[in-house]
Scaffold this active site. Structure first.
Site, PDB file in Angstrom:
ATOM      1  N   HIS A 176       0.884  -0.850   0.076  1.00 20.62           N
ATOM      2  CA  HIS A 176      -0.094  -0.213  -0.042  1.00 20.62           C
ATOM      3  C   HIS A 176       1.294   1.312   0.136  1.00 20.62           C
ATOM      4  O   HIS A 176       0.789   2.146  -0.667  1.00 20.62           O
ATOM      5  CB  HIS A 176      -0.961   0.205   1.144  1.00 20.62           C
ATOM      6  N   HIS A 212      -6.047  -6.715  -0.125  1.00 18.27           N
ATOM      7  CA  HIS A 212      -6.746  -5.684  -1.182  1.00 18.27           C
ATOM      8  C   HIS A 212      -5.742  -4.769  -2.220  1.00 18.27           C
ATOM      9  O   HIS A 212      -4.331  -5.584  -2.294  1.00 18.27           O
ATOM     10  CB  HIS A 212      -5.878  -4.562   0.562  1.00 18.27           C
TER      11      HIS A 212
HETATM   12  C1  SP5 Z   1      -1.160  -4.678   3.289  1.00 19.14           C
HETATM   13  C2  SP5 Z   1      -3.029  -5.267   4.153  1.00 19.14           C
HETATM   14  O1  SP5 Z   1      -3.733  -6.087   4.037  1.00 19.14           O
HETATM   15  N1  SP5 Z   1      -2.978  -4.095   4.873  1.00 19.14           N
HETATM   16  C3  SP5 Z   1      -4.294  -3.746   4.660  1.00 19.14           C
HETATM   17  C4  SP5 Z   1      -4.718  -2.678   5.230  1.00 19.14           C
HETATM   18  C5  SP5 Z   1      -6.056  -1.890   5.848  1.00 19.14           C
HETATM   19  N2  SP5 Z   1      -6.878  -0.896   6.635  1.00 19.14           N
HETATM   20  C6  SP5 Z   1      -8.418  -0.629   6.394  1.00 19.14           C
HETATM   21  C7  SP5 Z   1      -9.218  -2.030   7.397  1.00 19.14           C
HETATM   22  C8  SP5 Z   1     -10.508  -1.637   6.808  1.00 19.14           C
HETATM   23  C9  SP5 Z   1     -11.094  -2.505   7.657  1.00 19.14           C
HETATM   24  N3  SP5 Z   1     -12.527  -2.982   7.135  1.00 19.14           N
HETATM   25  C10 SP5 Z   1     -13.188  -2.960   7.648  1.00 19.14           C
HETATM   26  C11 SP5 Z   1     -13.870  -4.777   7.747  1.00 19.14           C
HETATM   27  C12 SP5 Z   1     -14.524  -6.291   8.545  1.00 19.14           C
HETATM   28  N4  SP5 Z   1     -14.644  -7.141   8.153  1.00 19.14           N
HETATM   29 ZN    ZN Z   2      -4.387  -7.020   2.597  1.00 18.92          ZN
END
Ligand code: SP5
Ligand code: ZN
Length: 359
Positions: A176, A212
């Protein structure tokens, strides 16, 4: 199989992150992730865990802006030095801004919090005392892996055959992080740093199979035709990182047609996932790279707390087999994966597809 790993990640252990909705929760990208992976790898007969070498800053500065790297280096110390100013003492266990740049205006403020909001994309790129050192050692794991597969590929007399592979057990992850921003637990883009080193020796493809979108990797190589970047991920229309990863983003300038995104809907299982992967593999095959870098996230797993895909443990083996079937010198880079109970197993299963052809 060579696995590059450093213990230096342990000091990057932020106490919390802020989730969508504003909830403060324990930092999901925690050091225990590595314990889960190490314990599973130590049970295999093929894992050869090795310390990375120190590559300094040059390879990092070749993909990240110098002002951003200086920010990462000094942010924590500036944050601590500002403790004497009024208020906020109790919240200084972590640096996290609350105001973020839309970057419609190129001004970078001089104040620490102003810069933090400029260089961070979200509330999960938390900085603590050990962050920069951990991020450097994570990049060193990727660079050590890159150097190792390049040497093995160019010295066919070595025991690794013509499609050597290595695993960089990176923490913090990197995909990211863009040229000048931290995001989603990522500070330095390990896959990009490694791919950029390999690109001096031939064309490189980066295949990102984290749950992601690999928005940072996309940002770094968007205008380059010598590094093909492909990301398969949850549709950003309803998932982090929201602002990149759509199928109409295909590169620009000289890099036009050298980036591809495969956004997939919620709930996809092994079959749909493997079909998308098959398409991606075809693109890579046609590009005919000298090296392949895989950004591997185990958060596509059925039981992942962040992900909403339903890839099974057996699916990880099929995914690994399909990628190993490209028969390219391959560097696998660890990205996400947050179900610590299953994480190690899934990583070992995925890697076993490569270990077969590279011991
Ligand atoms: C490297 C990596 O996988 N980074 C991911 C970072 C995500 N951070 C934001 C999280 C958003 C959470 N959304 C809630 C989902 C619950 N099921
Ligand atoms: Zn991820």
């Amino acid at each position: 199989m060579k696995i590059f790993y450093s213990e230096a990640h342990r000091f990057h252990d932020p106490p919390f992150e802020v989730f969508d909705g504003g909830e403060r929760i324990p930092f999901l990208e925690n050091p225990e992730r590595m314990d889960s992976i190490l314990s599973a790898l130590r049970k295999t007969i093929w894992a050869e865990i090795t310390e990375p070498s120190d590559f300094g800053l040059d390879h990092i500065l070749a993909v990240h802006n110098a002002d951003y790297v200086s920010f990462l280096r000094s942010a924590w110390f500036e944050w601590q030095a500002s403790k004497t100013e009024a208020g906020l003492e109790s919240t200084r266990q972590a640096l996290l801004p609350a105001t973020f740049a839309l970057r419609r205006n190129p001004h970078i403020p001089s104040s620490l919090l102003g810069r933090a909001g400029y260089y961070m994309m979200d509330l999960s790129a938390v900085i603590v005392e050990g962050t920069f050192e951990a991020a450097l050692s994570s990049a060193n794991c990727a660079l050590s892996g890159a150097t190792w597969i390049a040497n093995a590929a160019n010295n066919p007399s070595s025991s690794s055959g013509d499609s050597p592979s290595a695993f960089a057990l990176c923490r913090p992850p990197g995909h990211h992080a863009g040229k000048d921003f931290a995001a989603g637990y990522c500070y330095i883009n390990n896959a990009a740093v490694a791919a950029n080193l390999l690109s001096t020796l031939g064309k490189v493809a980066i295949l990102d199979i984290d749950y992601h979108s690999g928005n940072g990797t996309q940002d770094i190589f968007y205008e380059r035709p010598d590094v093909l970047t492909i990301s398969i991920h949850a549709d950003p229309d309803n998932e982090y990182p929201y602002y990149a990863g759509y199928s109409n983003e295909i590169g620009s300038g000289k890099g036009l047609n050298f980036h591809r995104n495969f956004p997939l809907p919620k709930g996809v299982g092994d079959t749909t996932y493997l079909a998308a992967l098959h398409e991606a593999a075809e693109l890579i095959y046609n590009f005919a790279p000298r090296y392949l870098v895989v950004s591997f996230g185990a958060d596509i797993y059925d039981g992942d707390p962040l992900g909403n895909f339903n890839v099974s443990s057996k699916g990880f083996l099929e995914i690994g087999n399909q990628i190993a079937g490209l028969k390219l010198p391959t560097l696998v880079i660890m990205e996400g994966g947050y179900n610590n109970e299953a994480l190690g197993e899934n990583v070992a299963i995925f890697l076993s597809a490569f270990a077969k052809s590279s011991v």
